[in-house]
Design a protein around this motif. Structure first.
Motif, short mmCIF file in Angstrom:
data_model
loop_
_atom_site.label_atom_id
_atom_site.label_comp_id
_atom_site.label_asym_id
_atom_site.label_seq_id
_atom_site.Cartn_x
_atom_site.Cartn_y
_atom_site.Cartn_z
N LEU A 1 11.11 84.89 12.13
CA LEU A 1 11.19 84.48 11.02
C LEU A 1 12.56 83.96 10.92
O LEU A 1 12.70 83.07 9.97
N THR A 2 13.51 84.47 11.46
CA THR A 2 15.09 83.79 11.30
C THR A 2 14.95 82.26 11.74
O THR A 2 15.68 81.73 10.94
N THR B 1 13.90 80.27 8.78
CA THR B 1 14.30 80.57 7.60
C THR B 1 15.83 79.84 7.36
O THR B 1 16.53 79.57 8.17
N GLN C 1 19.36 79.36 2.01
CA GLN C 1 18.55 80.28 0.94
C GLN C 1 19.04 81.73 1.17
O GLN C 1 19.47 82.36 0.45
N ILE D 1 15.98 88.92 5.94
CA ILE D 1 15.01 88.44 6.91
C ILE D 1 14.41 89.65 7.54
O ILE D 1 13.33 89.77 7.77
N ASP E 1 8.33 83.39 0.58
CA ASP E 1 9.02 82.10 1.13
C ASP E 1 8.75 82.05 2.41
O ASP E 1 8.38 81.02 2.96
N VAL E 2 9.43 82.74 3.27
CA VAL E 2 9.44 82.73 4.86
C VAL E 2 7.88 82.90 5.24
O VAL E 2 7.51 82.05 6.21
N ARG F 1 6.39 79.76 4.57
CA ARG F 1 6.52 78.57 5.52
C ARG F 1 6.19 78.55 7.15
O ARG F 1 5.65 77.73 7.74
#
Ligand code: TRP
Length: 435
Positions: free
Chosen positions: A96-97, A100, A104, A138, A167-168, A171
């Motif tokens: 996820l990092t 991101t 944000q 995160i 959001d993440v 994405r």
């Protein structure tokens, strides 16, 4: 699909009465509802962000685990675990990092508050800010998305983090899903109960205000002493009391039935003394908390039992996390190396499925060869040669030149074979030869 509800508690201290009323109790009650699957955990990786005292971390996670269990959490129904027992969570955090945006994270409240405090103190903006604090949202997103939670009960201060998790998730789904949604988009659930209980001085109950009522720490005595310190006005027994805005009444409400709430207000307006009111509040709270305190003490005397429960919880959690993580690794391209498909499927088969030249000597003393198809039928038959070498040279030439050598070769089509079959067989042999 059942509704998944998930929440975590950061393990940096012990829980107070406000945490019990605001988080533990409502979560346990909700976990008994049919159609709900609950995931509750000790956010001990998050604790490392704020605390570098190993003993404190160790004690806190034990105490908080014991608190949930003593308060009646049914670990057969709810999945109850330590974040740090699930290695899939930090792994997902990294995936996820990488999707991101830094911008944000710059806008995360907790980070911004630290920057503001630094600037106000005339320090460098990022003084004493670790990457752990910066990336905190995160890790929290990974906690939530790892289990595809639909609802996340939290306090208001955490709502932004849930939005960031959505959001993440979006994405990631968009980048790697190809139409498949890996992650459920979680919703924050901010209940009135999550609004923290007032503390002794009427502000919200919080360690940082030093106004907390302990839950189990210090036993009944500490509970009684804390209640005695709840701030009231100076009206004497017999004088009517103002119940509106009274911390004591609000705390009483959190433990009372609707009828008890009305009765308590009536008595105060009729002149019940504050000392007597505090005694009633103590009795009310201790009726609920007292039996839990005994269970808590019994559990704290046997950490190995709590350990066992948490190991079982971790196994259940990982049974959910590991298959999802395997899909995610696949999706981003972290895959096992496989033998190439063409080589894997064709090599063994084509060996047996190839046409073959056979050379032999007949009883007439001459040398011959023939070309057999993969199925064993003879396609070409040579004339007789006086030497084996000459026969061998024609075989070699047909193998390397294929069909184009056919018109010159001293061979004839065998009975039932066609020129096209012979040509195809030669082409297959050439292809095999050159690969
Ligand atoms: N950040 C939360 C808090 O301080 C604790 C937490 C960590 C959490 N991971 C979570 C809460 C995931 C809900 C879901 O209160």
């Amino acid at each position: 699909m059942p509704q998944r509800v998930l929440t975590g508690i950061t393990t940096t201290g012990t829980l107070h009465l406000g945490n019990y009323v605001g988080a533990v109790r409502p979560c346990i009650i909700a976990s008994r509802e049919p159609g709900v699957e609950s995931f509750f955990f000790m956010a001990d990786y998050h604790a490392l962000i704020k605390c570098d005292d190993p003993e404190r971390i160790e004690r806190s996670r034990l105490q908080i685990a014991a608190t949930w269990l003593a308060a009646g959490l049914d670990t057969e129904r709810a999945v109850f675990y330590r974040q740090s027992d699930i290695p899939e969570i930090p792994e997902l955090t990294w995936l996820l990092t990488c999707v991101t945006s830094k911008g944000q994270m710059n806008r995360a409240h907790a980070y911004k508050a630290s920057v503001d405090a630094n600037l106000a103190a005339g320090e460098d903006a990022d003084a004493n800010i670790s990457m752990g604090l910066y990336s905190y949202p995160i890790l929290m997103a990974a906690d939530i998305l790892m289990f595809n939670a639909h609802r996340v009960p939290v306090g208001k201060d955490q709502v932004q983090h849930i939005e960031m998790a959505r959001d993440v998730a979006q994405r990631f789904n968009h980048l790697f899903g190809r139409g498949h949604e890996f992650f459920v988009l979680p919703e924050a659930q901010v209940d009135a109960e999550m609004e923290l209980l007032p503390g002794l001085d009427g502000r919200k109950m919080s360690k940082s205000y030093d106004n907390v009522i302990p839950l189990f720490d210090g036993g009944a005595t500490a509970l009684r002493e804390a209640i005695a310190r709840i701030v009231t006005d100076s009206r004497l027994p017999g004088e009517p009391k103002e119940t509106e805005g009274s911390a004591l009444v609000t705390i009483h409400d959190a433990f009372a039935t609707p009828a008890q709430r009305v009765a308590f207000r009536d008595e105060l307006r009729a002149g019940l003394g504050w000392g007597e009111a505090k005694q009633r509040l103590f009795d009310l709270i201790d009726t609920e908390i007292g039996p839990m305190r005994s269970r808590y003490e019994a559990l704290m005397a046997h950490p190995e039992r709590i350990e066992q429960t948490l190991q079982e919880g971790a196994a259940k959690a990982r049974a959910v996390a590991a298959p999802l993580l395997a899909q995610l690794r696949e999706a981003v391209g972290l895959r096992r190396f496989q033998p190439l498909k063409a080589v894997a499927s064709e090599t063994p088969k084509s060996r047996s499925a190839l046409p073959v030249f056979k050379q032999y000597r007949e009883s007439d003393g001459r040398f011959y060869f023939k070309l057999n198809a993969a199925d064993g039928r003879t396609l070409l038959q040579s004339q007789g040669f006086s030497g084996g070498r000459e026969a061998g040279e024609w075989v070699k030439r047909l193998k390397t030149e294929g069909e184009s050598a056919l018109p010159h070769a001293p061979v004839a089509l065998a009975d039932g074979a066609t020129a096209a079959e012979a040509a195809e067989a030669l082409a297959m042999l050439r292809a095999a030869e050159s690969s």
